[in-house]
Motif scaffolding. Sequence first.
Motif, PDB file in Angstrom:
ATOM      1  N   THR A  40      24.915  34.255  69.755  1.00  0.00           N
ATOM      2  CA  THR A  40      23.595  33.622  69.924  1.00  0.00           C
ATOM      3  C   THR A  40      23.253  33.489  71.403  1.00  0.00           C
ATOM      4  OG1 THR A  40      23.882  32.397  67.866  1.00  0.00           O
ATOM      5  CG2 THR A  40      22.223  31.570  69.402  1.00  0.00           C
ATOM      6  N   GLN A  41      24.222  33.106  72.219  1.00  0.00           N
ATOM      7  CA  GLN A  41      23.993  32.943  73.651  1.00  0.00           C
ATOM      8  C   GLN A  41      23.748  34.287  74.334  1.00  0.00           C
ATOM      9  OE1 GLN A  41      27.494  30.741  74.812  1.00  0.00           O
ATOM     10  NE2 GLN A  41      26.741  28.822  73.894  1.00  0.00           N
ATOM     11  N   LEU A  42      24.413  35.331  73.890  1.00  0.00           N
ATOM     12  CA  LEU A  42      24.158  36.673  74.437  1.00  0.00           C
ATOM     13  C   LEU A  42      22.765  37.155  74.057  1.00  0.00           C
ATOM     14  CD1 LEU A  42      27.569  38.474  73.782  1.00  0.00           C
ATOM     15  CD2 LEU A  42      26.500  38.139  76.024  1.00  0.00           C
ATOM     16  N   ALA A  43      22.379  36.940  72.793  1.00  0.00           N
ATOM     17  CA  ALA A  43      21.067  37.397  72.319  1.00  0.00           C
ATOM     18  C   ALA A  43      19.936  36.723  73.084  1.00  0.00           C
ATOM     19  CB  ALA A  43      20.940  37.111  70.831  1.00  0.00           C
ATOM     20  N   ALA A  44      20.145  35.480  73.512  1.00  0.00           N
ATOM     21  CA  ALA A  44      19.093  34.747  74.221  1.00  0.00           C
ATOM     22  C   ALA A  44      18.701  35.444  75.512  1.00  0.00           C
ATOM     23  CB  ALA A  44      19.567  33.329  74.515  1.00  0.00           C
ATOM     24  N   ARG A  45      19.580  36.272  76.044  1.00  0.00           N
ATOM     25  CA  ARG A  45      19.283  36.982  77.289  1.00  0.00           C
ATOM     26  C   ARG A  45      18.235  38.080  77.086  1.00  0.00           C
ATOM     27  NH1 ARG A  45      25.483  37.966  79.567  1.00  0.00           N
ATOM     28  NH2 ARG A  45      25.990  35.759  79.947  1.00  0.00           N
ATOM     29  N   ILE A  46      18.041  38.520  75.812  1.00  0.00           N
ATOM     30  CA  ILE A  46      17.112  39.622  75.544  1.00  0.00           C
ATOM     31  C   ILE A  46      15.914  39.172  74.738  1.00  0.00           C
ATOM     32  CG2 ILE A  46      16.963  41.977  74.622  1.00  0.00           C
ATOM     33  CD1 ILE A  46      19.917  42.270  74.936  1.00  0.00           C
ATOM     34  N   HIS A  47      15.984  38.005  74.145  1.00  0.00           N
ATOM     35  CA  HIS A  47      14.842  37.490  73.367  1.00  0.00           C
ATOM     36  C   HIS A  47      13.577  37.490  74.220  1.00  0.00           C
ATOM     37  CE1 HIS A  47      16.258  36.372  69.461  1.00  0.00           C
ATOM     38  NE2 HIS A  47      17.234  35.602  69.913  1.00  0.00           N
ATOM     39  N   GLY A  48      12.471  37.889  73.586  1.00  0.00           N
ATOM     40  CA  GLY A  48      11.188  37.825  74.279  1.00  0.00           C
ATOM     41  C   GLY A  48      10.941  38.953  75.252  1.00  0.00           C
ATOM     42  N   THR A  49      11.819  39.917  75.327  1.00  0.00           N
ATOM     43  CA  THR A  49      11.635  41.052  76.235  1.00  0.00           C
ATOM     44  C   THR A  49      10.906  42.178  75.508  1.00  0.00           C
ATOM     45  OG1 THR A  49      13.747  42.064  75.614  1.00  0.00           O
ATOM     46  CG2 THR A  49      13.778  40.443  77.408  1.00  0.00           C
ATOM     47  N   THR A  50      10.428  43.143  76.282  1.00  0.00           N
ATOM     48  CA  THR A  50       9.778  44.301  75.675  1.00  0.00           C
ATOM     49  C   THR A  50      10.764  45.117  74.851  1.00  0.00           C
ATOM     50  OG1 THR A  50      10.175  45.550  77.720  1.00  0.00           O
ATOM     51  CG2 THR A  50       8.023  44.462  77.477  1.00  0.00           C
TER      52      THR A  50
ATOM     53  N   HIS B 122      22.435  39.167  66.183  1.00  0.00           N
ATOM     54  CA  HIS B 122      23.571  40.083  66.236  1.00  0.00           C
ATOM     55  C   HIS B 122      23.180  41.429  66.842  1.00  0.00           C
ATOM     56  CE1 HIS B 122      26.255  37.911  63.037  1.00  0.00           C
ATOM     57  NE2 HIS B 122      26.031  37.187  64.123  1.00  0.00           N
ATOM     58  N   VAL B 123      21.995  41.915  66.509  1.00  0.00           N
ATOM     59  CA  VAL B 123      21.528  43.177  67.101  1.00  0.00           C
ATOM     60  C   VAL B 123      21.396  43.032  68.613  1.00  0.00           C
ATOM     61  CG1 VAL B 123      19.581  44.774  67.261  1.00  0.00           C
ATOM     62  CG2 VAL B 123      20.395  44.010  65.018  1.00  0.00           C
ATOM     63  N   LEU B 124      20.732  41.976  69.043  1.00  0.00           N
ATOM     64  CA  LEU B 124      20.515  41.779  70.471  1.00  0.00           C
ATOM     65  C   LEU B 124      21.818  41.480  71.205  1.00  0.00           C
ATOM     66  CD1 LEU B 124      17.186  39.718  70.431  1.00  0.00           C
ATOM     67  CD2 LEU B 124      17.509  42.190  70.755  1.00  0.00           C
ATOM     68  N   ALA B 125      22.756  40.755  70.557  1.00  0.00           N
ATOM     69  CA  ALA B 125      24.046  40.472  71.190  1.00  0.00           C
ATOM     70  C   ALA B 125      24.845  41.760  71.378  1.00  0.00           C
ATOM     71  CB  ALA B 125      24.833  39.482  70.351  1.00  0.00           C
ATOM     72  N   LEU B 126      24.766  42.650  70.394  1.00  0.00           N
ATOM     73  CA  LEU B 126      25.467  43.931  70.509  1.00  0.00           C
ATOM     74  C   LEU B 126      24.914  44.741  71.671  1.00  0.00           C
ATOM     75  CD1 LEU B 126      27.744  45.254  68.858  1.00  0.00           C
ATOM     76  CD2 LEU B 126      25.984  46.531  67.627  1.00  0.00           C
ATOM     77  N   ILE B 127      23.589  44.711  71.850  1.00  0.00           N
ATOM     78  CA  ILE B 127      22.966  45.419  72.967  1.00  0.00           C
ATOM     79  C   ILE B 127      23.369  44.774  74.291  1.00  0.00           C
ATOM     80  CG2 ILE B 127      20.756  45.965  74.050  1.00  0.00           C
ATOM     81  CD1 ILE B 127      19.596  46.167  71.199  1.00  0.00           C
ATOM     82  N   ALA B 128      23.424  43.438  74.315  1.00  0.00           N
ATOM     83  CA  ALA B 128      23.827  42.735  75.536  1.00  0.00           C
ATOM     84  C   ALA B 128      25.253  43.106  75.924  1.00  0.00           C
ATOM     85  CB  ALA B 128      23.686  41.230  75.345  1.00  0.00           C
ATOM     86  N   LEU B 129      26.125  43.219  74.928  1.00  0.00           N
ATOM     87  CA  LEU B 129      27.506  43.633  75.210  1.00  0.00           C
ATOM     88  C   LEU B 129      27.532  45.070  75.732  1.00  0.00           C
ATOM     89  CD1 LEU B 129      29.383  42.135  72.123  1.00  0.00           C
ATOM     90  CD2 LEU B 129      29.600  41.389  74.501  1.00  0.00           C
ATOM     91  N   GLN B 130      26.695  45.918  75.170  1.00  0.00           N
ATOM     92  CA  GLN B 130      26.609  47.304  75.619  1.00  0.00           C
ATOM     93  C   GLN B 130      26.184  47.366  77.089  1.00  0.00           C
ATOM     94  OE1 GLN B 130      27.293  50.153  74.128  1.00  0.00           O
ATOM     95  NE2 GLN B 130      26.371  51.620  75.575  1.00  0.00           N
ATOM     96  N   ARG B 131      25.333  46.457  77.462  1.00  0.00           N
ATOM     97  CA  ARG B 131      24.844  46.413  78.839  1.00  0.00           C
ATOM     98  C   ARG B 131      25.839  45.758  79.793  1.00  0.00           C
ATOM     99  NH1 ARG B 131      18.382  44.857  78.670  1.00  0.00           N
ATOM    100  NH2 ARG B 131      17.643  46.897  77.960  1.00  0.00           N
ATOM    101  N   GLY B 132      26.964  45.338  79.268  1.00  0.00           N
ATOM    102  CA  GLY B 132      28.000  44.782  80.134  1.00  0.00           C
ATOM    103  C   GLY B 132      27.841  43.312  80.427  1.00  0.00           C
ATOM    104  N   GLY B 133      27.305  42.574  79.474  1.00  0.00           N
ATOM    105  CA  GLY B 133      27.149  41.137  79.680  1.00  0.00           C
ATOM    106  C   GLY B 133      28.493  40.449  79.877  1.00  0.00           C
ATOM    107  N   ASN B 134      28.559  39.558  80.851  1.00  0.00           N
ATOM    108  CA  ASN B 134      29.803  38.855  81.154  1.00  0.00           C
ATOM    109  C   ASN B 134      29.983  37.689  80.184  1.00  0.00           C
ATOM    110  OD1 ASN B 134      32.004  37.541  82.196  1.00  0.00           O
ATOM    111  ND2 ASN B 134      31.275  37.538  84.321  1.00  0.00           N
ATOM    112  N   VAL B 135      30.897  37.833  79.245  1.00  0.00           N
ATOM    113  CA  VAL B 135      31.078  36.783  78.235  1.00  0.00           C
ATOM    114  C   VAL B 135      31.820  35.581  78.797  1.00  0.00           C
ATOM    115  CG1 VAL B 135      31.048  38.474  76.364  1.00  0.00           C
ATOM    116  CG2 VAL B 135      33.226  37.787  77.354  1.00  0.00           C
ATOM    117  N   GLN B 136      32.537  35.747  79.896  1.00  0.00           N
ATOM    118  CA  GLN B 136      33.275  34.627  80.463  1.00  0.00           C
ATOM    119  C   GLN B 136      32.332  33.554  80.995  1.00  0.00           C
ATOM    120  OE1 GLN B 136      36.555  34.431  80.081  1.00  0.00           O
ATOM    121  NE2 GLN B 136      36.453  36.423  79.040  1.00  0.00           N
ATOM    122  N   GLU B 137      31.099  33.944  81.319  1.00  0.00           N
ATOM    123  CA  GLU B 137      30.134  32.991  81.860  1.00  0.00           C
ATOM    124  C   GLU B 137      29.306  32.310  80.768  1.00  0.00           C
ATOM    125  OE1 GLU B 137      27.787  35.193  84.581  1.00  0.00           O
ATOM    126  OE2 GLU B 137      29.419  35.475  86.034  1.00  0.00           O
ATOM    127  N   LEU B 138      29.538  32.661  79.523  1.00  0.00           N
ATOM    128  CA  LEU B 138      28.782  32.041  78.436  1.00  0.00           C
ATOM    129  C   LEU B 138      29.111  30.551  78.345  1.00  0.00           C
ATOM    130  CD1 LEU B 138      29.186  34.753  75.640  1.00  0.00           C
ATOM    131  CD2 LEU B 138      27.127  34.262  76.986  1.00  0.00           C
TER     132      LEU B 138
END
Length: 278
Positions: free
Chosen positions: A129-139, A215-231
């Motif tokens: 959920t926290q990863l997905a929030a990084r992409i919510h509302g984007t184009t 879950h879709v957006l979190a998977l994309i965030a992980l693909q983009r190399g999101g740092n999970v340690q900072e969550l």
Amino acid sequence: MHSHGRATSANRAPEERETSRRSDNRAPRTAAAAPLSAQNVLALQRAVGNAAVSRLVEAERHSHGPSCGHAAPAATADASRGPAAAAPVQRARAAAAPPAAATPVQRAKTEDERGAHLRRIEMAETAATQLAARIHGTTLADHIFAGRPMSGGLDRNAPQGLHAYTDKKLPSGIQEVQADRIGNQDKVHVITWKYEGRDATKRSTMFPRWMTRDHVLALIALQRGGNVQELPVNASKNVRTSETKPVSAHEIRTHILRGVEINLQVVGDTVYPTHSAF
């Protein structure tokens, strides 16, 4: 008198023969029950006669062998085969035996392990959920879920995007050409779609229908190399005090995918799922 004696002897002969037959019938059970002692022999002689007792003693002394013409008793035959003969029975008894009840210590350990497993699932879900929030509302989110272009206005004569469902449904105003669907909707699959009232169509590779937006957006965030340690979930007190280990990208991905193979293809600013079958 002599002839009377012969008549009496003749009269007794059938009874003695019948007694002998009854003695023969009883002989195996008597022999099986206990060995013949001297006192038993005398008692039998008085009860059934010398001939029957002689046959009983002979039967007890007889040893069964290949040439004797008699079948050995079942117990003797089993014993002659050794311990292996009893193995199937022992295995059957072992299989039929009920499992031992768990001890309080074992039950507590099992409950602790189950609780720890559930806490890891909760952490992985929170991290997604926290990863997905990084992409919510984007184009990008609008492109994937609503079929909107990454830039510019919506051109209904040239469909774009659309790679995921919202609550297992396509967005309002979009119609699937179901005859052209390829693959299982519970996995990565391909659909052909168009805007309602329009003729132009587009083929889109879709995420599984059951995948949630987060879950879709979190998977994309992980693909983009999101740092999970900072969550935030990994900045909790339990993690900082080492009571709980941080949730990893692998744990989050495993929680999201549920064993389904999904790879992501990045083309310019857009992302869509791929599978080896397509």
